[in-house]
Design a protein around this motif. Structure first.
Motif, short mmCIF file in Angstrom:
data_model
loop_
_atom_site.label_atom_id
_atom_site.label_comp_id
_atom_site.label_asym_id
_atom_site.label_seq_id
_atom_site.Cartn_x
_atom_site.Cartn_y
_atom_site.Cartn_z
N GLY A 35 10.91 -15.50 -34.56
CA GLY A 35 11.37 -14.61 -34.25
C GLY A 35 11.83 -14.32 -32.85
N ARG A 36 11.62 -15.55 -32.06
CA ARG A 36 11.85 -15.60 -30.66
C ARG A 36 13.07 -16.55 -30.36
NH1 ARG A 36 11.74 -12.30 -27.56
NH2 ARG A 36 10.88 -13.56 -25.83
N PRO A 37 13.90 -16.46 -29.43
CA PRO A 37 14.89 -17.48 -28.83
C PRO A 37 14.38 -18.73 -28.79
CG PRO A 37 15.09 -15.27 -27.42
CD PRO A 37 13.67 -15.32 -28.32
N PRO A 38 15.41 -19.71 -28.62
CA PRO A 38 14.73 -21.13 -28.53
C PRO A 38 14.51 -21.25 -27.12
CG PRO A 38 17.06 -20.97 -29.50
CD PRO A 38 16.77 -19.36 -29.36
N VAL A 39 13.59 -22.28 -27.12
CA VAL A 39 12.98 -22.58 -25.89
C VAL A 39 13.84 -23.03 -24.66
CG1 VAL A 39 11.16 -24.03 -24.72
CG2 VAL A 39 10.69 -23.44 -26.92
N LEU A 40 13.66 -22.67 -23.42
CA LEU A 40 14.47 -23.01 -22.43
C LEU A 40 13.47 -24.26 -21.79
CD1 LEU A 40 15.49 -20.00 -20.98
CD2 LEU A 40 16.96 -21.43 -21.93
N HIS A 41 13.98 -25.23 -21.20
CA HIS A 41 13.27 -26.28 -20.45
C HIS A 41 13.48 -26.22 -18.92
CE1 HIS A 41 12.57 -28.38 -24.48
NE2 HIS A 41 13.54 -27.72 -24.58
N MET A 42 12.40 -26.32 -18.37
CA MET A 42 12.19 -26.39 -17.02
C MET A 42 11.98 -27.82 -16.21
SD MET A 42 9.78 -24.29 -14.40
CE MET A 42 8.61 -25.42 -13.87
N GLU A 61 26.82 -26.96 -7.98
CA GLU A 61 27.16 -27.84 -9.12
C GLU A 61 26.32 -27.79 -10.39
OE1 GLU A 61 28.84 -31.89 -8.52
OE2 GLU A 61 28.49 -31.48 -6.27
N ALA A 62 24.89 -27.65 -10.09
CA ALA A 62 24.10 -27.72 -10.99
C ALA A 62 23.89 -26.55 -11.84
CB ALA A 62 22.67 -27.79 -10.40
N ARG A 63 24.43 -25.36 -11.22
CA ARG A 63 24.37 -24.03 -12.27
C ARG A 63 25.69 -23.92 -12.84
NH1 ARG A 63 22.71 -20.67 -6.57
NH2 ARG A 63 20.65 -20.30 -6.97
N SER A 64 26.86 -24.83 -12.60
CA SER A 64 28.16 -24.55 -13.19
C SER A 64 28.01 -25.54 -14.62
CB SER A 64 29.20 -25.18 -12.32
OG SER A 64 29.14 -26.57 -11.94
N LEU A 65 27.00 -26.57 -14.62
CA LEU A 65 26.84 -27.33 -15.79
C LEU A 65 26.66 -26.63 -17.19
CD1 LEU A 65 26.97 -30.38 -16.29
CD2 LEU A 65 24.56 -30.07 -16.51
N PRO A 66 27.41 -26.80 -17.92
CA PRO A 66 27.18 -26.07 -19.39
C PRO A 66 25.81 -26.00 -20.02
CG PRO A 66 29.45 -26.99 -19.27
CD PRO A 66 28.69 -27.34 -18.17
N GLY A 67 25.02 -24.95 -20.14
CA GLY A 67 23.86 -25.25 -20.85
C GLY A 67 22.81 -24.95 -19.68
N VAL A 68 23.23 -24.83 -18.51
CA VAL A 68 22.27 -24.50 -17.51
C VAL A 68 22.12 -23.04 -17.22
CG1 VAL A 68 21.71 -24.50 -14.96
CG2 VAL A 68 22.67 -26.58 -15.86
N VAL A 69 20.79 -22.66 -17.57
CA VAL A 69 20.68 -21.05 -17.34
C VAL A 69 20.22 -20.66 -16.08
CG1 VAL A 69 18.94 -19.36 -18.20
CG2 VAL A 69 19.66 -21.14 -19.86
N ILE A 115 15.22 -26.14 -12.29
CA ILE A 115 16.39 -26.21 -12.98
C ILE A 115 15.73 -25.31 -14.40
CG2 ILE A 115 18.07 -27.30 -14.27
CD1 ILE A 115 18.48 -27.32 -11.34
N LEU A 116 16.62 -24.53 -14.93
CA LEU A 116 16.11 -23.88 -16.34
C LEU A 116 17.54 -24.23 -17.25
CD1 LEU A 116 13.92 -22.43 -17.61
CD2 LEU A 116 14.97 -20.43 -16.89
N ALA A 117 17.25 -24.90 -18.30
CA ALA A 117 18.20 -25.25 -19.26
C ALA A 117 18.06 -25.02 -20.58
CB ALA A 117 19.00 -26.68 -18.79
N GLU A 118 19.17 -25.08 -21.62
CA GLU A 118 18.98 -24.88 -23.02
C GLU A 118 18.40 -26.20 -23.53
OE1 GLU A 118 19.32 -22.59 -24.62
OE2 GLU A 118 20.44 -21.02 -23.46
N THR A 119 18.44 -27.54 -23.12
CA THR A 119 17.70 -28.64 -23.50
C THR A 119 17.36 -29.46 -22.34
OG1 THR A 119 19.93 -30.03 -23.44
CG2 THR A 119 19.57 -28.55 -25.31
N ALA A 123 18.85 -30.29 -18.43
CA ALA A 123 18.28 -29.98 -17.38
C ALA A 123 18.25 -31.03 -16.74
CB ALA A 123 16.92 -29.66 -17.66
N GLU A 124 18.00 -32.37 -16.95
CA GLU A 124 18.09 -33.73 -16.34
C GLU A 124 19.26 -34.00 -15.61
OE1 GLU A 124 16.52 -36.27 -19.53
OE2 GLU A 124 14.74 -36.19 -18.94
N ASP A 125 20.23 -33.68 -16.16
CA ASP A 125 21.73 -33.92 -15.84
C ASP A 125 21.95 -32.92 -14.37
OD1 ASP A 125 22.31 -35.72 -17.47
OD2 ASP A 125 23.58 -34.71 -18.93
N ALA A 126 21.56 -31.80 -14.67
CA ALA A 126 21.49 -30.71 -13.67
C ALA A 126 20.67 -31.03 -12.52
CB ALA A 126 21.31 -29.40 -14.13
N ARG A 127 19.43 -31.56 -12.69
CA ARG A 127 18.73 -32.12 -11.63
C ARG A 127 19.39 -33.21 -10.71
NH1 ARG A 127 12.79 -33.89 -13.02
NH2 ARG A 127 13.97 -35.70 -13.98
#
Length: 791
Positions: A35-42, A61-69, A115-119, A123-127
């Motif tokens: 019942g909860r949203p999917p996990v975010l990865h830090m 640049e990291a914030r603009s990457l799709p999937g970065v929360v 970094i906080l991202a959907e996958t 997150a690794e790409d954003a870092r």
């Protein structure tokens, strides 16, 4: 007088099935709750420099990457948070360490952004897109150099790199040294070690805005400490925090406290109202996880011509690293307390200097002060033996505390509850064929082609059952035991299980009380909502402390059930007999009532028994045929042991082969020999690892040279010898089980036993000292230098 608890034979460990079949669930196996949203990865952005001012962090640049929360600097997240607690020791400089670095990074791996991202891949790409501007500053990594007047300062407002100076004096030191026939000097290093658990740090958090409850899933040694830490940093009531311990892939002292990143993951879970997971990567673990040991000792030992040790003077430098956590100062200041070991030392004088360096922080690692103290006194014992030409076993015999002297108070103020040190040593000498190996050594040295054969001994004590003091209104340990309607027994406690076999041990304690097969006992732990409490799984304490709480609770429920059965069967309580899960009247087996029927009737007629007092941990009442019991031991139990190592050195390569290894332990009354042996084997692997292979190495700029498992050498199975193990039992009077700890003995006894063996092999060459790890290169260099002098 109550009969002592009787030991029992353990069958298969009930914990093993899940792990062996691949069904164990670690934090990284967990998914978002139903019942909860999917996990975010830090993921964490870490400093590549040992000392640098953080000028600017570019996150666009990291914030603009799709999937970065989200992407956040340390300053953005932690300025409103308190700093890490540093423990109760007075006179310690508090550096005010935040969960993330602010303004300045002070070691390679210092976390500066997240970094906080959907996958995880996103997150690794954003870092990789984060750009941090640093102003690199001079670093200091050697604790001796850190004391110099011109050394770079980690904290300018301190004015030096000295975090604390701790003195201890016991006995008349000057009188002991004046009376001595001889004084020896030793400089010893206990190198930094990486705990290197199979599972790195791991956590997942979920916050429900509706109920205000924060749920935590962690890999931890102390779930109630986790709860209190999160409450402090996040401003939550601890009653609104539910902590679960997942399967734990090793801890060894390094998962007792949060270092900071875990708090940030919890904060982000609250801020985004979504589950957040952080799994430390292996290179991060080697760079940023707390490290063990890291001490330099200068020793003076005063002794008589007959080998009697009179006094010790210690000046110790503790390499604290760049910041402190609550357990950092405890380790080096415990060393002088433990310095007497199993011997009648008449005087101890010590100065411990805690020094900041540009490295990861230090904290407890398996043994936590006992290995360092034992290494000191056991190296001293062997030097006394060699200088006086007395057998090392005989020197120890002459100095042991006698069995009739217990309880024994050392000059440092420590009270040993019980022991029989000479019996342990004699058993080691017998099992290891010590006289035979000495005869072979003498014959070899007299031959035309002598072998570099050496024997090393170590006798030691192991503090166990100690605790990091809980709040005043909370016991050290508490458990609830319940008889259920189906006749099974439920044990609930606050232990954070780390793989030692606690499910099996606690089940057997309860099963023995109720005269049931252990299959009819269920044990629950790893959950802060259970009716139990524990200060944590550390210090070889759970069997003797939690086990005692379970024993007391089980006995209380059994007594309640007995009186209830007597009432229902209209018989005297003195005539009731408990057999095979049922009470019957002695001599009239047909007048009987099963435990399950008793539990059912008590649930339906609660007036049959006195109401149990509320659980003091959370104020809830204990209903039904159950009992909550808390237990705080009268004092720590002091286990002990002796090890014998026989080694041979290859003169052409410097390689060391362990020909024989014997370990005999006194861990009080042994409840489960198989589990005790397993603990000894595991700790021996780590102790031998320190002696021969492991070392955290930084270069002069603070770069970690042992930052991967390619260059941090962990021992593999084929690198370890077969062990001969045995036990001598002197039960502790401080707990009803008579148990003592055993889990850290190998880390305590193996390093000095092996180093003493190697120095014994090298003694004909005039080599009297060497520092761990005893790598082939180090041994070969000593042998080569000796050959060059002989040319």
């Amino acid at each position: 007088m109550q009969k002592p608890f009787q030991p029992f034979h353990a069958g298969r460990r009930r914990e093993d099935y899940r792990a062996l079949t691949g069904n164990a669930r670690y934090v990284d196996d967990l998914r978002s709750p139903v019942g909860r949203p999917p996990v975010l990865h830090m993921l964490v952005v870490r400093s590549p420099y040992a000392h640098a001012r953080i000028v600017r962090i570019h996150l666009d640049e990291a914030r603009s990457l799709p999937g970065v929360v989200g992407a956040f600097t340390g300053a953005e997240l932690v300025r409103a948070m308190p700093t890490l607690p540093i423990g109760p020791m007075p006179g310690v400089f508090d550096p005010g360490r935040h969960p993330l670095a602010v303004e300045r990074a002070r070691y390679v791996g210092d976390p500066v952004a997240v970094i906080l991202a959907e996958t995880l891949p996103i997150a690794e790409d954003a870092r990789d897109l984060v750009d941090v501007e640093y102003e690199v500053l001079p670093a200091v990594v050697d604790p001796e150099q850190a004391l110099e007047a011109e050394a770079p300062l980690l904290y300018e407002d301190l004015g030096s790199n000295v975090a604390f100076v701790h003195h201890l004096r016991g006995g008349e030191s000057e009188a002991a040294f004046t009376r001595a026939d001889h004084v020896l000097h030793l400089r010893l290093e206990n190198q930094r070690l990486a705990p290197s658990s199979l599972e790195s740090r791991a956590c997942m958090f979920d916050f429900d805005p509706g109920s205000g409850q924060l749920s935590a899933w962690v890999s931890s040694q102390a779930i109630f400490r986790v709860r209190e830490t999160l409450a402090m940093f996040l401003g939550l009531n601890s009653g609104k925090i539910l902590v679960h311990n997942a399967e734990v892939g090793g801890a060894f002292g390094a998962k007792n406290v949060f270092l900071g990143e875990e708090v940030i993951a919890a904060y982000l879970a609250m801020a985004h109202a979504r589950p957040v997971k952080w799994i430390e990567q292996r290179d991060e673990n080697l760079h940023a996880q707390s490290q063990g040991r890291g001490q330099i000792h200068n020793i003076e030992a005063a002794f008589q011509a007959d080998g009697i040790l009179l006094g010790l003077k210690l000046r110790s430098l503790a390499d604290l690293g760049a910041f402190l956590v609550a357990t950092t100062t405890m380790v080096p200041t415990r060393v002088p307390l433990m310095l007497c070991g199993p011997y009648r030392v008449q005087a101890v004088e010590s100065e411990v200097i805690g020094v900041f360096t540009n490295k990861a922080t230090t904290a407890p690692y398996r043994g936590a002060g006992r290995p360092e103290a034992t290494y000191i006194v056991e190296r001293v014992m062997d030097r006394i033996a060699h200088e006086l030409d007395i057998d090392p076993a005989e020197v120890r015999r002459r100095n042991f505390i006698a069995p009739q002297d217990f309880p024994y108070r050392t000059v440092t103020g420590v009270v040993y509850d019980s022991g029989n040190y000479q019996a342990i040593l004699e058993r080691v000498l017998e099992l290891g064929d010590y006289p035979g190996w000495r005869a072979r050594q003498r014959a070899s040295r007299a031959s035309a082609h002598p072998r570099l054969l050496g024997l090393g001994l170590a006798s030691f004590i192991e503090l166990s059952g100690d605790s990091m003091a809980p709040p005043a209104h909370i016991p050290h340990e508490a458990a609830t035991v319940r008889i259920r309607r189906d006749g099974t027994i439920l044990v609930q406690c606050g232990v954070a299980h780390n793989g030692q076999g606690h499910f099996t041990t606690l089940a057997r304690i309860a099963a023995t009380v109720f005269q049931l097969p252990d299959e009819q006992v269920e044990v629950r732990m790893n959950d802060s909502s259970l009716p139990g409490y524990s200060v944590g799984t550390f210090g070889s304490r759970i069997t003797q402390v939690t086990g005692s709480a379970v024993l007391l609770a089980a006995e209380a429920v059994r007594d309640k059930a007995l009186h209830c059965a007597a009432c229902l069967l209209e018989a005297s309580a003195a005539d009731m007999v408990l057999e095979e899960g049922r009470f019957n009247v002695r001599g009239t087996p047909t007048r009987a009532i099963p435990l399950g029927d008793l539990a059912r009737q008590v649930e339906e007629q609660p007036e049959l028994i006195e109401r149990e007092a509320p659980n003091p941990a959370n104020g809830t009442a204990i209903e039904g045929l159950a009992a909550w019991r808390e237990y705080s031991p009268a004092g720590a139990a002091y286990a002990s042991g002796a090890h014998l190592a026989v080694v041979e050195i290859d003169p052409d390569t410097g390689g060391i082969q362990i020909l024989n290894y014997v370990a005999v332990d006194d861990c009080g009354r042994i409840l489960q020999r198989e589990l005790a042996e397993a603990q000894v084997h595991g700790s021996l692997a780590q102790g031998i690892g320190q002696a021969l292979y492991e070392e955290v190495v930084y270069d002069e700029d603070g770069q970690l040279l042992s930052g991967t498992l390619l260059n941090y050498a962990l021992p593999l199975a084929h690198m370890l010898p077969a062990f001969i193990t045995d036990f001598v039992e002197t039960p502790s009077p401080f707990n009803p089980l008579g148990a003592k700890g055993v889990a850290e003995s190998g880390c305590i006894g193996a390093p000095p036993a092996i180093v003493n063996a190697v120095l014994d092999a090298l003694s004909p060459l005039g080599i009297t000292t060497i520092d761990m790890p005893l790598t082939p290169e180090k041994i070969w260099a000593l042998l080569y230098a000796r050959r060059q002098r002989d040319i």
